[in-house]
Write an enzyme that holds these catalytic residues in place. Structure first.
Site, mmCIF file in Angstrom:
data_model
loop_
_atom_site.group_PDB
_atom_site.id
_atom_site.type_symbol
_atom_site.label_atom_id
_atom_site.label_comp_id
_atom_site.label_asym_id
_atom_site.label_seq_id
_atom_site.Cartn_x
_atom_site.Cartn_y
_atom_site.Cartn_z
ATOM 1 N N ARG A 1 -88.699 87.281 -12.850
ATOM 2 C CA ARG A 1 -87.433 86.876 -13.386
ATOM 3 C C ARG A 1 -86.389 87.878 -13.126
ATOM 4 O O ARG A 1 -85.097 87.631 -12.746
ATOM 5 C CB ARG A 1 -87.548 86.309 -14.713
ATOM 6 C CG ARG A 1 -86.004 85.780 -15.162
ATOM 7 C CD ARG A 1 -86.245 85.016 -16.550
ATOM 8 N NE ARG A 1 -86.872 85.202 -17.611
ATOM 9 C CZ ARG A 1 -86.677 86.303 -18.486
ATOM 10 N NH1 ARG A 1 -85.401 86.803 -18.454
ATOM 11 N NH2 ARG A 1 -87.860 86.689 -19.461
ATOM 12 N N TYR B 1 -67.087 71.169 -3.135
ATOM 13 C CA TYR B 1 -68.170 70.645 -3.204
ATOM 14 C C TYR B 1 -68.301 69.805 -4.834
ATOM 15 O O TYR B 1 -67.797 70.481 -5.659
ATOM 16 C CB TYR B 1 -69.340 71.796 -3.391
ATOM 17 C CG TYR B 1 -70.465 71.169 -3.603
ATOM 18 C CD1 TYR B 1 -71.293 70.360 -2.672
ATOM 19 C CD2 TYR B 1 -71.252 71.832 -4.655
ATOM 20 C CE1 TYR B 1 -72.608 69.899 -2.909
ATOM 21 C CE2 TYR B 1 -72.386 71.169 -5.012
ATOM 22 C CZ TYR B 1 -73.342 70.345 -4.140
ATOM 23 O OH TYR B 1 -74.368 69.965 -4.499
ATOM 24 N N ASP C 1 -67.059 79.992 -1.661
ATOM 25 C CA ASP C 1 -68.207 79.324 -1.074
ATOM 26 C C ASP C 1 -68.188 79.372 0.339
ATOM 27 O O ASP C 1 -67.451 78.732 0.884
ATOM 28 C CB ASP C 1 -68.182 77.842 -1.842
ATOM 29 C CG ASP C 1 -69.399 77.077 -1.221
ATOM 30 O OD1 ASP C 1 -70.079 77.520 -0.638
ATOM 31 O OD2 ASP C 1 -69.728 76.062 -1.937
ATOM 32 N N LYS D 1 -78.679 75.273 2.671
ATOM 33 C CA LYS D 1 -78.117 74.847 4.003
ATOM 34 C C LYS D 1 -78.540 75.362 5.109
ATOM 35 O O LYS D 1 -79.589 75.686 5.484
ATOM 36 C CB LYS D 1 -76.740 74.305 3.582
ATOM 37 C CG LYS D 1 -76.295 73.799 2.210
ATOM 38 C CD LYS D 1 -76.764 72.374 2.257
ATOM 39 C CE LYS D 1 -76.829 71.854 0.774
ATOM 40 N NZ LYS D 1 -75.606 71.923 -0.046
HETATM 41 C C1 LIG Z 1 -74.941 71.855 -1.298
HETATM 42 C C2 LIG Z 1 -73.636 72.776 -1.613
HETATM 43 C C3 LIG Z 1 -73.572 73.563 -2.806
HETATM 44 C C4 LIG Z 1 -74.670 73.420 -4.006
HETATM 45 O O1 LIG Z 1 -75.788 74.178 -3.499
HETATM 46 P P1 LIG Z 1 -77.379 73.800 -4.121
HETATM 47 O O2 LIG Z 1 -78.231 74.729 -3.297
HETATM 48 O O3 LIG Z 1 -77.650 72.397 -3.960
HETATM 49 O O4 LIG Z 1 -77.364 74.173 -5.779
HETATM 50 C C5 LIG Z 1 -72.412 74.387 -2.981
HETATM 51 N N1 LIG Z 1 -71.663 74.267 -2.090
HETATM 52 C C6 LIG Z 1 -71.695 73.683 -1.027
HETATM 53 C C7 LIG Z 1 -70.296 73.512 -0.054
HETATM 54 C C8 LIG Z 1 -72.722 72.843 -0.752
HETATM 55 O O5 LIG Z 1 -72.732 72.195 0.358
#
Ligand SMILES: *Cc1c(COP(=O)(O)O)cnc(C)c1O
Length: 394
Positions: free
Chosen positions: A54, A107, A179, A204
């Protein structure tokens, strides 16, 4: 400075060196120490890798080494999902009474943190039009402690002037968190524009194979240490095997991203003049209202496009059903093409007003995989053709 492909293949080499060419999987919950002194030291080492999983694990540290070098930041850390990276950061940096600025086009999970979670914890939030840098300035208050940006945004592909927001935030001593999931560090490095912290849904493009949920966060070591401290309490730890898979996926990121870019661009160009389509949102199109800014900030425009159908909600849904290659699925960034209709997908997650404020009802988000460009284009055009009334196709 080595190139991106050299970084993704070698940047973790000094983290737990081994004679094994492929890194071992440290599938262990805990680590032993030789003596009490060592034990006490490894227990408090920020983002360490030798105490308890952790707190950190060699497989996390290897991913972090590659991400930090790709993003051009001092350090990086790994979390159990993209959302874990966001919520851990927010919990570490803001407290009740503070104010946070975010974007209107963002998002869905980020929107929910801004609209629901933070207000419930006594943190006020303002959502601004990200296409207007002045809007961020107008939203600033004496209590603003964090600015969240996302560019290109999901799913409208709006661009944020990262440099303008970073300059403004620095002038006011407010940290910025970007992000960078859609762009990837191959197409855009927010830290180069002065953004403090960068997060990804590594689920992603970074992983790229739709087989792992993971998150990463990159930035200055001192700030990450504070966030890691909170991460120990939220406990959003990525499993060692998933970290290993993520590293394996990242090895080919610089090979995959150019194909995603090419496929996104080709699909956007092929669909923008289609009679069933009212508008294509893609920053690589000259018709995108922020194309110049995008071209200035990004070296590629990614694989995701927003396709708006003139026929609205039902037509968008019908298009999805007629694609042969892209499957209806809530993710993106993998080798396979996926598509969603956000207005229907979000029905159970956001209120009707929130959906209406976020997306047009006829919008489809198409995330191009790495299939052959000509196959994806032919499939999307054929699917769009079926939406036209017989008279229009004759
Ligand atoms: C999918 C996504 C997230 C969230 O990420 P997870 O791995 O599903 O928690 C955040 N920002 C964007 C732009 C995303 O496409």
């Amino acid at each position: 400075m080595p190139g991106k492909s050299t970084i993704t293949v070698h940047a973790d080499r000094d983290v737990r060196p081994s004679r094994a060419v492929a890194p071992p999987i440290y599938q262990t919950a805990t680590f032993s120490a030789e003596d009490a002194e060592t034990f006490a030291r490894v227990a408090v080492a920020p983002r360490g890798q030798d105490f308890y999983t952790r707190f950190g694990n060699p497989n996390h540290a290897q991913v972090a080494a590659v991400v930090a070098e790709l993003e051009g930041t001092e350090a990086a850390m790994v979390t159990a999902s993209g959302m874990a990276a966001l919520t851990t950061t927010v919990l570490a940096l803001v407290s009740a009474g503070d104010h946070v600025i975010g974007q209107r086009s963002t998002y869905g999970g980020t929107a929910s943190v801004l609209l629901n979670l933070l207000p419930r914890l006594g943190v006020s939030t303002t959502l601004v039009d990200q296409t207007d840098p002045d809007a961020f300035e107008k939203a600033l208050t004496a209590k603003t402690r964090l600015i969240l940006v996302e560019s290109p945004s999901n799913p409208l592909l709006q661009i944020t002037d990262l440099r303008a927001v970073a300059d403004l935030a620095r002038a006011h001593g407010v940290p910025t968190l970007a992000d960078n999931t859609f762009a990837t560090p191959l197409n855009q490095r927010p830290a180069d524009f002065g953004i403090d912290l960068v997060w990804h849904s590594a689920t992603k493009y970074l992983n790229g194979h739709s087989d792992v949920c993971a998150g990463v966060l990159a930035g200055p070591a001192e700030t990450l240490n504070r966030i890691w401290d909170v991460g120990l309490l939220t406990g959003a730890t990525l499993g060692p095997i998933d970290a290993w898979l993520l590293l394996r996926g990242m090895r080919t990121l610089p090979l995959r991203v150019p194909r995603h870019n090419a496929n996104g661009q080709a699909l956007a160009e092929a669909l923008q003049d289609h009679p069933a389509v009212s508008r294509v949102h893609y920053p690589g199109l000259a018709t995108h209202p922020q194309h110049k800014l995008a071209a200035d900030r990004m070296s590629g425009f990614g694989g995701v496009l927003g396709i708006e159908f003139a026929g609205g909600f039902e037509t968008a849904d019908a298009f999805l059903g007629r694609l042969r290659h892209a499957r209806r699925s809530a993710s993106l960034g993998g080798v396979e093409s996926l598509a969603v209709h956000p207005a229907s997908m979000w029905r159970g997650m956001l209120s009707e007003e929130q959906i209406a404020a976020s997306v047009p009802p006829g919008l489809v988000r198409l995330a191009a995989g790495i299939e052959d460009t000509s196959d994806l284009v032919a499939d999307a055009v054929a699917a769009a053709d079926t939406l036209l009334a017989p008279a229009a196709t004759a």
